[in-house]
Design a protein around this motif. Structure first.
Motif, mmCIF file in Angstrom:
data_model
loop_
_atom_site.group_PDB
_atom_site.id
_atom_site.type_symbol
_atom_site.label_atom_id
_atom_site.label_comp_id
_atom_site.label_asym_id
_atom_site.label_seq_id
_atom_site.Cartn_x
_atom_site.Cartn_y
_atom_site.Cartn_z
ATOM 1 N N LEU A 87 4.877 1.354 9.829
ATOM 2 C CA LEU A 87 5.117 1.532 8.402
ATOM 3 C C LEU A 87 4.968 0.204 7.669
ATOM 4 N N PHE A 88 5.562 -0.866 8.223
ATOM 5 C CA PHE A 88 5.489 -2.175 7.574
ATOM 6 C C PHE A 88 4.084 -2.761 7.652
ATOM 7 N N VAL A 89 3.407 -2.530 8.772
ATOM 8 C CA VAL A 89 2.034 -3.014 8.909
ATOM 9 C C VAL A 89 1.130 -2.358 7.868
ATOM 10 N N LYS A 90 1.256 -1.047 7.714
ATOM 11 C CA LYS A 90 0.425 -0.325 6.752
ATOM 12 C C LYS A 90 0.773 -0.702 5.313
ATOM 13 N N ASN A 146 0.838 -1.193 0.000
ATOM 14 C CA ASN A 146 0.000 0.000 0.000
ATOM 15 C C ASN A 146 0.879 1.253 0.000
ATOM 16 N N LYS A 147 1.399 1.583 -1.143
ATOM 17 C CA LYS A 147 2.343 2.697 -1.262
ATOM 18 C C LYS A 147 1.750 4.009 -0.773
ATOM 19 N N GLU A 148 0.498 4.259 -1.099
ATOM 20 C CA GLU A 148 -0.124 5.534 -0.729
ATOM 21 C C GLU A 148 -0.313 5.681 0.781
ATOM 22 N N ASP A 149 -0.299 4.574 1.493
ATOM 23 C CA ASP A 149 -0.477 4.625 2.947
ATOM 24 C C ASP A 149 0.818 4.922 3.694
ATOM 25 N N VAL A 150 1.927 4.877 2.979
ATOM 26 C CA VAL A 150 3.230 5.074 3.647
ATOM 27 C C VAL A 150 4.100 6.082 2.887
#
Length: 263
Positions: A194-197, A135-139
């Protein structure tokens, strides 16, 4: 597929024993921060094995981790680069390597007299297949040069930043940090989040075989993921339970306030 597994639980005991009880392909994301074999004084683990013994132990828990990971699942492994170099060779035969990530941090202690002072851990990022979650946009991270003409155009279009780089800067959790517990090797919550998202979605199952202070469980719960994990120390297990109870209280208060404002 539905599995009869109690979610949002921490197993008090050895992670290899616990993973053997899980069916194949059941977790979406694994975040592992194992002992680095550098003589740290953990509560219930001998952190000074012979190197070959340490590697053999690492390969055993990694085999189980690979087995319980879903076909579209992801795996992150924290360690010193000199250990992850061996682990990478082993895992390259089992999973698809995505990136060698560097976690860079400042330190005012442990300065070496005859070598360069360590200010990094390495994190191996693997996936089980090509259809993995990211989920690139989430991080997104803020643009480094926001005054650049092209960047200004992107910002005007509503873009918030760029995808995360493979060198991540997070402060270590110091004694004065609000999130600090009694655990001697606590990961920063923001780093784990960050990794979870990035590599899971809401209601996915995030597993941590070495829960330590419970940061992975906290990050998962905060972001509406299910968590599973193991901790061999009763002392650290109690710390995890306390952190989760405190987070549950905060989240309930937040929901209550939101409902009050909406009336």
């Amino acid at each position: 597929m539905v599995y009869n597994i109690p979610l949002d639980t921490i197993y008090l005991g050895d992670c290899i024993e616990y993973m053997k009880t899980l069916p194949d392909g059941v977790v979406d994301l694994i975040i592992a921060d194992p002992p680095f074999n550098i003589g740290k004084k953990y509560d219930a683990y001998k952190d000074n094995l012979k190197f070959e013994e340490y590697l053999n132990w690492s390969y055993k828990w990694l085999d189980e981790a690979v087995r319980i990971l879903k076909p579209n699942g992801s795996l992150y492994i924290f360690n010193y680069p000199e250990n992850n170099a061996y682990i990478k060779v082993y895992l390259d035969k089992k999973l698809q390597f995505r990136r060698w990530i560097t976690w860079h941090y400042n330190t005012n202690t442990g300065h070496s007299k005859r070598n360069y002072t360590r200010t990094q851990d390495s994190i191996l990022f693997y996936t089980k297949g090509d259809n993995y979650t990211f989920n690139k946009e989430d991080v997104v991270q803020p643009y480094k040069n926001p005054n650049d003409k092209r960047i200004k155009e992107n910002l005007a279009k509503g873009k918030k930043g760029t995808g995360p780089y493979d060198v991540l800067y997070f402060n270590i959790v110091k004694n004065v940090s609000k999130e600090k517990t009694e655990h001697i090797a606590q990961l920063p919550l923001g780093l784990v989040e960050l990794f979870v998202k990035a590599s899971s979605n809401p209601n996915d199952i995030v597993f941590d075989p070495f829960m330590g202070s419970g940061t992975t469980a906290v990050a998962s719960k905060k972001n509406n993921r299910h968590y599973l994990g193991c901790e061999i120390s009763k002392k650290y297990y109690d710390i995890i339970m306390k952190r989760l109870q405190e987070l549950d209280k905060i989240m309930k208060e937040s929901v209550s306030q939101a409902e009050t404002y909406s009336k």
